[in-house]
Design a protein around this motif. Structure first.
Motif, PDB file in Angstrom:
ATOM      1  N   MET A 266      18.750 -34.367  39.229  1.00 15.93           N
ATOM      2  CA  MET A 266      20.090 -33.924  38.845  1.00 15.93           C
ATOM      3  C   MET A 266      21.153 -34.608  39.699  1.00 15.93           C
ATOM      4  O   MET A 266      22.202 -35.013  39.198  1.00 15.93           O
ATOM      5  CB  MET A 266      20.208 -32.402  38.972  1.00 15.93           C
ATOM      6  CG  MET A 266      19.335 -31.634  38.010  1.00 15.93           C
ATOM      7  SD  MET A 266      19.876 -31.779  36.332  1.00 15.93           S
ATOM      8  CE  MET A 266      21.140 -30.560  36.334  1.00 15.93           C
ATOM      9  N   LYS A 267      20.881 -34.738  41.002  1.00 19.42           N
ATOM     10  CA  LYS A 267      21.836 -35.396  41.901  1.00 19.42           C
ATOM     11  C   LYS A 267      22.007 -36.860  41.526  1.00 19.42           C
ATOM     12  O   LYS A 267      23.125 -37.380  41.505  1.00 19.42           O
ATOM     13  CB  LYS A 267      21.360 -35.279  43.344  1.00 19.42           C
ATOM     14  CG  LYS A 267      21.492 -33.890  43.915  1.00 19.42           C
ATOM     15  CD  LYS A 267      20.915 -33.824  45.313  1.00 19.42           C
ATOM     16  CE  LYS A 267      20.848 -32.395  45.813  1.00 19.42           C
ATOM     17  NZ  LYS A 267      20.162 -32.308  47.107  1.00 19.42           N
ATOM     18  N   ALA A 268      20.917 -37.539  41.233  1.00 24.29           N
ATOM     19  CA  ALA A 268      20.981 -38.952  40.851  1.00 24.29           C
ATOM     20  C   ALA A 268      21.735 -39.125  39.535  1.00 24.29           C
ATOM     21  O   ALA A 268      22.539 -40.053  39.381  1.00 24.29           O
ATOM     22  CB  ALA A 268      19.575 -39.523  40.739  1.00 24.29           C
ATOM     23  N   ALA A 269      21.488 -38.249  38.590  1.00 26.41           N
ATOM     24  CA  ALA A 269      22.182 -38.327  37.299  1.00 26.41           C
ATOM     25  C   ALA A 269      23.676 -38.083  37.472  1.00 26.41           C
ATOM     26  O   ALA A 269      24.500 -38.747  36.831  1.00 26.41           O
ATOM     27  CB  ALA A 269      21.590 -37.314  36.329  1.00 26.41           C
ATOM     28  N   GLN A 270      24.029 -37.166  38.331  1.00 29.69           N
ATOM     29  CA  GLN A 270      25.436 -36.849  38.563  1.00 29.69           C
ATOM     30  C   GLN A 270      26.159 -38.025  39.219  1.00 29.69           C
ATOM     31  O   GLN A 270      27.309 -38.301  38.911  1.00 29.69           O
ATOM     32  CB  GLN A 270      25.562 -35.584  39.428  1.00 29.69           C
ATOM     33  CG  GLN A 270      26.943 -34.982  39.427  1.00 29.69           C
ATOM     34  CD  GLN A 270      27.389 -34.512  38.052  1.00 29.69           C
ATOM     35  OE1 GLN A 270      26.595 -34.070  37.238  1.00 29.69           O
ATOM     36  NE2 GLN A 270      28.660 -34.620  37.774  1.00 29.69           N
ATOM     37  N   LYS A 271      25.475 -38.736  40.113  1.00 32.60           N
ATOM     38  CA  LYS A 271      26.074 -39.907  40.757  1.00 32.60           C
ATOM     39  C   LYS A 271      26.341 -41.010  39.747  1.00 32.60           C
ATOM     40  O   LYS A 271      27.282 -41.778  39.896  1.00 32.60           O
ATOM     41  CB  LYS A 271      25.156 -40.441  41.856  1.00 32.60           C
ATOM     42  CG  LYS A 271      25.180 -39.627  43.116  1.00 32.60           C
ATOM     43  CD  LYS A 271      24.293 -40.258  44.170  1.00 32.60           C
ATOM     44  CE  LYS A 271      24.216 -39.397  45.406  1.00 32.60           C
ATOM     45  NZ  LYS A 271      23.309 -39.975  46.413  1.00 32.60           N
ATOM     46  N   ALA A 272      25.499 -41.113  38.726  1.00 31.05           N
ATOM     47  CA  ALA A 272      25.635 -42.169  37.729  1.00 31.05           C
ATOM     48  C   ALA A 272      26.818 -41.924  36.792  1.00 31.05           C
ATOM     49  O   ALA A 272      27.339 -42.855  36.200  1.00 31.05           O
ATOM     50  CB  ALA A 272      24.351 -42.290  36.924  1.00 31.05           C
ATOM     51  N   LEU A 273      27.242 -40.684  36.651  1.00 28.11           N
ATOM     52  CA  LEU A 273      28.348 -40.350  35.756  1.00 28.11           C
ATOM     53  C   LEU A 273      29.672 -40.532  36.488  1.00 28.11           C
ATOM     54  O   LEU A 273      30.170 -39.617  37.137  1.00 28.11           O
ATOM     55  CB  LEU A 273      28.196 -38.928  35.229  1.00 28.11           C
ATOM     56  CG  LEU A 273      26.940 -38.678  34.415  1.00 28.11           C
ATOM     57  CD1 LEU A 273      26.825 -37.208  34.059  1.00 28.11           C
ATOM     58  CD2 LEU A 273      26.914 -39.528  33.170  1.00 28.11           C
ATOM     59  N   VAL A 274      30.231 -41.716  36.380  1.00 28.46           N
ATOM     60  CA  VAL A 274      31.404 -42.078  37.157  1.00 28.46           C
ATOM     61  C   VAL A 274      32.706 -41.796  36.410  1.00 28.46           C
ATOM     62  O   VAL A 274      33.664 -41.303  36.984  1.00 28.46           O
ATOM     63  CB  VAL A 274      31.336 -43.575  37.536  1.00 28.46           C
ATOM     64  CG1 VAL A 274      32.542 -43.991  38.339  1.00 28.46           C
ATOM     65  CG2 VAL A 274      30.068 -43.864  38.313  1.00 28.46           C
ATOM     66  N   PHE A 275      32.755 -42.099  35.119  1.00 36.07           N
ATOM     67  CA  PHE A 275      33.982 -41.977  34.349  1.00 36.07           C
ATOM     68  C   PHE A 275      34.070 -40.619  33.667  1.00 36.07           C
ATOM     69  O   PHE A 275      33.082 -40.109  33.155  1.00 36.07           O
ATOM     70  CB  PHE A 275      34.045 -43.082  33.281  1.00 36.07           C
ATOM     71  CG  PHE A 275      34.106 -44.448  33.885  1.00 36.07           C
ATOM     72  CD1 PHE A 275      35.320 -45.002  34.242  1.00 36.07           C
ATOM     73  CD2 PHE A 275      32.951 -45.171  34.127  1.00 36.07           C
ATOM     74  CE1 PHE A 275      35.392 -46.255  34.819  1.00 36.07           C
ATOM     75  CE2 PHE A 275      33.010 -46.429  34.694  1.00 36.07           C
ATOM     76  CZ  PHE A 275      34.229 -46.974  35.051  1.00 36.07           C
ATOM     77  N   SER A 276      35.271 -40.049  33.680  1.00 38.34           N
ATOM     78  CA  SER A 276      35.495 -38.737  33.086  1.00 38.34           C
ATOM     79  C   SER A 276      36.588 -38.853  32.025  1.00 38.34           C
ATOM     80  O   SER A 276      37.660 -39.405  32.288  1.00 38.34           O
ATOM     81  CB  SER A 276      35.898 -37.746  34.168  1.00 38.34           C
ATOM     82  OG  SER A 276      36.068 -36.475  33.617  1.00 38.34           O
ATOM     83  N   CYS A 277      36.320 -38.323  30.855  1.00 40.77           N
ATOM     84  CA  CYS A 277      37.272 -38.390  29.743  1.00 40.77           C
ATOM     85  C   CYS A 277      38.523 -37.588  30.083  1.00 40.77           C
ATOM     86  O   CYS A 277      38.442 -36.452  30.557  1.00 40.77           O
ATOM     87  CB  CYS A 277      36.616 -37.845  28.477  1.00 40.77           C
ATOM     88  SG  CYS A 277      37.720 -37.858  27.059  1.00 40.77           S
ATOM     89  N   ALA A 278      39.672 -38.184  29.815  1.00 39.53           N
ATOM     90  CA  ALA A 278      40.945 -37.536  30.127  1.00 39.53           C
ATOM     91  C   ALA A 278      41.231 -36.349  29.214  1.00 39.53           C
ATOM     92  O   ALA A 278      41.940 -35.432  29.589  1.00 39.53           O
ATOM     93  CB  ALA A 278      42.071 -38.556  30.024  1.00 39.53           C
ATOM     94  N   VAL A 279      40.660 -36.353  28.011  1.00 41.02           N
ATOM     95  CA  VAL A 279      40.935 -35.298  27.037  1.00 41.02           C
ATOM     96  C   VAL A 279      39.958 -34.140  27.165  1.00 41.02           C
ATOM     97  O   VAL A 279      40.351 -32.987  27.357  1.00 41.02           O
ATOM     98  CB  VAL A 279      40.910 -35.871  25.604  1.00 41.02           C
ATOM     99  CG1 VAL A 279      41.159 -34.775  24.585  1.00 41.02           C
ATOM    100  CG2 VAL A 279      41.932 -36.972  25.461  1.00 41.02           C
ATOM    101  N   CYS A 280      38.658 -34.429  27.074  1.00 38.89           N
ATOM    102  CA  CYS A 280      37.661 -33.352  27.024  1.00 38.89           C
ATOM    103  C   CYS A 280      36.868 -33.179  28.322  1.00 38.89           C
ATOM    104  O   CYS A 280      36.013 -32.308  28.403  1.00 38.89           O
ATOM    105  CB  CYS A 280      36.703 -33.575  25.862  1.00 38.89           C
ATOM    106  SG  CYS A 280      35.697 -35.054  26.033  1.00 38.89           S
TER     107      CYS A 280
END
Length: 77
Positions: free
Chosen positions: A33-47
């Motif tokens: 879970m920690k590794a997957a969370q590190k890989a998610l770098v960009f966050s959508c401005a809308v949702c």
């Protein structure tokens, strides 16, 4: 077969050994879970959903939010 106190000692020893092996492997769910969370770098401005790279982010934005204006960070991708 072991009885009484010897049985309890044997169970504790087996438990410690199993915990040690599990710790050495390091492939627990929390590590993944920690590794997957590190890989998610960009966050959508809308949702506020998260994406791993700008290409995926742009595809998401074009498909899910077609009426919204594309953010400046995605215009050159």
């Amino acid at each position: 077969m072991a009885r009484g106190h010897q049985k309890i000692q044997s169970q504790q020893k087996a438990q410690e050994k199993a915990a040690k092996l599990k710790k050495q492997q390091g492939h627990g769910l929390s590590d993944q879970m920690k590794a997957a969370q590190k890989a998610l770098v960009f966050s959508c401005a809308v949702c506020k959903s998260q994406m791993p790279d700008p290409k995926t982010y742009k595809q998401h934005f074009e498909n899910k939010h077609p009426k919204c204006e594309i953010p400046a960070e995605l215009k050159d991708v």
